[in-house]
Design an enzyme around this catalytic site. Structure first.
Site, PDB file in Angstrom:
ATOM      1  CB  SER A   1      63.561  22.231 -10.299  1.00 32.53           C
ATOM      2  OG  SER A   1      62.527  21.330  -9.945  1.00 32.53           O
TER       3      SER A   1
ATOM      4  CE1 TYR B   1      66.391  18.158 -12.218  1.00 32.16           C
ATOM      5  CE2 TYR B   1      64.740  18.185 -10.475  1.00 32.16           C
ATOM      6  CZ  TYR B   1      65.204  18.646 -11.699  1.00 32.16           C
ATOM      7  OH  TYR B   1      64.488  19.581 -12.402  1.00 32.16           O
TER       8      TYR B   1
END
Length: 313
Positions: free
Chosen positions: A161, A187
């Site tokens: 990501s 994350y």
């Protein structure tokens, strides 16, 4: 030393999975897509099945997986879509999946993930986002290496990501045992790990015909955003902070990297919007790949750390 030429393709951010796979015949190929019961996972599986591949949806919720498989069959006519249980946060589940797999595997798309979860730990004491997004997929892919090897030529796609820009892997405190837990940093670290995995796996396996790449699918409104601050999310939608893709557009880069003849033998790279990503410029837009996500020394260190963690589980 000059950098290798960046790979570009005829596709872009608006291309869909159906468009990038048009004309490609996957008859006789076998694929696994993790987290394929919704969002970009089901669209990735749909594209692969529609091109003739035998696709296994590896999912936590098998009831949702069966619904997705029925939907794929209804929209593509494919009758070769299977469903298998897989909980990436549970190493026993991963081991059961890899042990149960028989025969060759041509395409593995490590698509599943969690984002911005409250501080949660697995039974091993691992931070949940790192455990699910990286360690689960690490154990899955290394466990399936014989099947990938048996395919002759195989491809692995590791979904990272743009969030990886926010943090390298903090090897001194991966699981937030001493530093305060921050869901966004956790994350980001896990997504950096997904990119580093592609670097080291490709270095180790490319000579055996297994190529591994990382991709950023783009911003997509899906179940992944359920732990985000909803006011911030709505602000991002209305304020134009992100250009959100449809699930079909979000699946395009994964499908391209998994199937395009143009990328045969190409690995250890990071793609976004259907092209190899340029280097991220800290003072520029939130795009591209940060140097810490392609660092070969960090990739090798992460590999050993991951082996050690799983061996001790």
């Amino acid at each position: 030393m000059t950098e290798p030429t960046r790979i570009t393709t005829p596709f872009d951010a608006k291309s869909t999975a159906a468009e990038v796979i048009a004309g490609i015949d996957l008859t006789g190929r076998r694929a696994i897509v993790t987290g394929a019961s919704s969002g970009i996972g089901v669209e990735t599986a749909r594209a692969l099945a529609g091109a003739g591949a035998e696709v296994t949806l590896a999912v936590r919720n098998t009831a949702a997986g069966k619904e997705a498989a029925e939907d794929i069959a209804a929209t593509t006519g494919a009758r070769n879509v299977q469903v298998a249980p897989l909980d990436l946060a549970d190493q026993r589940s991963v081991a059961a999946f890899t042990t149960g797999w028989e025969g060759p595997l041509h395409i593995l798309v490590n698509n599943a993930g969690v984002m911005y979860t409250p501080e949660t730990r697995t039974p091993e004491g691992w931070e949940l986002q790192f455990a699910t997004n990286h360690l689960g997929h690490f154990a899955l892919t290394t466990g399936l290496r014989p099947a990938l090897l048996g395919a002759g030529r195989a491809r692995v796609v590791s979904l990272s990501s743009v969030g990886h820009i926010g943090s390298p892997v903090d090897f001194d405190d991966i699981h937030f045992r001493t530093r305060p837990y921050d869901p966004q940093t956790a994350y980001a670290q896990s997504k950096t790990a997904n990119a580093l995995f592609a670097v080291e796996a490709n270095r180790r396996w490319a000579d055996d015909g297994i190529t591994v790449n990382a991709v950023h699918p783009g911003a997509i409104l899906s179940n992944l955003t359920r732990h985000m601050d909803q006011e911030q999310l709505q602000s991002a939608i209305t304020g134009g902070a992100y250009v959100f893709k449809t699930p079909g557009q979000g699946a395009a880069t994964s499908v391209l990297v998994a199937t395009s003849p143009q990328l045969e033998g190409m690995g250890g790279r990071y793609f976004e919007d259907c092209h190899e990503a340029p280097r991220h410029v800290p003072s520029g837009p939130r795009t591209g790949v940060a140097p810490h996500a392609l660092d070969p020394e960090a990739a090798a260190r992460l590999w050993q750390v991951s082996l050690d963690l799983i061996a001790g589980a």
